[in-house]
Design an enzyme around this catalytic site. Sequence first.
Site: not given
Ligand code: ACM
Length: 691
Positions: A331
């Site tokens: 992310e």
């Molecule tokens: C995640 O759930 N960002 C690994």
Amino acid sequence: MNMNGGVSGLARSVGLGMITGAMLTGAVLTSTALAQLQANQAEFVNTLMPQPAQLTAGSGRLALAPGFSVSADKFHDDRLDGAIAWALERLRTQTGVSSGGSPELVVSVDGAGEAVQGVDEDESYSLDITAQGAHLHAATDVGAMRGLETLLQLVQSDGQGFWLPVVSIQDSPRFRWRGLMIDCSRHFEPVGVIERTLDGMAAVKLNVFHWHLSDDQGFRIESRVYPKLTGLGSEGQYYTQEEAKGVVAYARGLGIRVVPEFDMPGHSTSWVVGYPDLASGPGPFAIEYGFGVFDPVMDPTRESTYAFLDKFVAEMATIFPDAWMHIGGDENNGVEWKQNAKIQAFISAHNLKDTAALQAYFNQKLLQILKRHGKKMIGWDEVLTPDLPKDVVVQSWRGADSLAAGAKQGYSGILSAGYYLDHMEPASAHYSVDPVPANSGLTPKQAARILGGEACMWSEYVDPRTIDSRIWPRTAAIAERLWSPQSVTSEDDMYRRLAVESLRLEELGLTHISQEEASLRALAGTQEIGALRPLAAVLEPVNFDTRSKWSQAHNVTTHTPLNSLVDALPPDPPSRHDFGDLMSTYLQDPVAHPEEEDELNDTFRSWTAQPELIELMSASPQLAAALPRAQQLTELGTLGIEALSYLSSGVPAPAGWKGQKLAILDEAEAPVALTRFTVLKALRDLVNEVR
Ligand code: ACM
């Protein structure tokens, strides 16, 4: 079924049904009573979780009384001695046997196992129990630990005492990597919580504790080289190096590896608060209290970033001996990289396609650092980019498809998509997720690259009081998926055994059952919470997305107390499966199931007793927020009673009845105070059955 929130249908309590009070009141049993007791001797009831690879049940039993001794007849060391002592202590607490005397368990272990437990550690064991004694054989200490847990789960009881069944078990795991990840950044978990969680993990044969130690909301491990990581990034909530080493040693004593995660280059706000030179944005930075994806990201274009990480990884390698280090990698939104002209120029100069390609460049440099310090790299899905070296393990959180795609390309991986505990899904949903499903299309060689999976406990909405009920007992179902043969898939049987395992885990020191009552008492401000139980028993937390949206709208942060009704309620409480089961049995043929009808009627009546419940809830600010649920419960109870009467009498419901009741059910689906009902699907089936 007990709809008052208790666990019902405990298989271990069989065998006393025929004994009358008169038999038990006399000091000496009459010979008739004794004969009756013997005739009632219980059969072995298999409550093993996870189920072993192979089990052959014989007839007869090994009585556990008054003594029970254990000896290691081959190899032994401190770790094995400790494991045996721990198993004996639990056996004594449960059964009252004293150590010493007979019968005897002989533990034959060939050797210690790996000095640092690895992914190829031999965890297999065999366990043979006869009427004369028990024999556990394993290649390593770790295999012996797995076998000791099986032995403890085999303990049976009836009116005559505690006993072990005559069985022969050959067991080894289906997958080598069976983990639980805990996010200790968003909410910190004290060492005691971690240790009791490790105890629970060992009980269900999990072997990797993935410790998520840094994220935007807090840096949780002491660095002496970079003291401002915790000094400015943790608000004083972090593990000292001694504590972390203690956790590693504790885990080793249970045959569990500890894989630390330092999330990079995104999810890194807590790093750059103290060390803004690491960042790609201008700063200054502050610890993030909110939830979501944030912009701060390390600057991959500066050599100083890698010099910093080199020293940091070197230091962490002295604390965490595991071969693997998790670098996160998830992310990164690329915002700071796009806004930084120098970084954009770097991207052009190096012919990088986009920010994802820049992150791949970062990963390659980081991989060299890890290698220099003897570590292998594991990262989340996003690290899987075209030129990633094949020895990097990918942890799939976005879907099983990416895991299979990685395996086809030659990458090893573990599955977490489908095992997110914070999603508040039922155990059955996790249970049905297989890292290598039958239709995966992978060749045996490709399938072998899938090392296993990990349950994930992200901690936006868990704290030390509530974490147990979010992890347990559901994680035991995931543990079974990862250990047991692929053919072990019965949901009903899983729930039957999970109810027993849940009690065993609570006995081990976990608080997933008791905390609900304690929290309800605290919410109600009284010990007299009987009126609340029928409602609490059929409510559970809303799913992650619903809570997340609500939290964004209400500015919820890491500092918002988790002290509402939703936090007291466990996900997937026994009511969901038990009520569904009862209803489906009844609906198979309503007239032929008067007992089920009575039980349903009793339950529905308990839902309609309102005045006390409303009084109790009205007196507490947090419970008052959920008051509409009390009114709805009455409506559900009334609807249920009416439906039963139409079905049993064969009298059709008046025109419009069904539509009106389905509308009530629709309305009850909407979240109230972040709670949802567990029984609506079963009630919908009931209403739909009425003519
Ligand atoms: C995640 O759930 N960002 C690994």
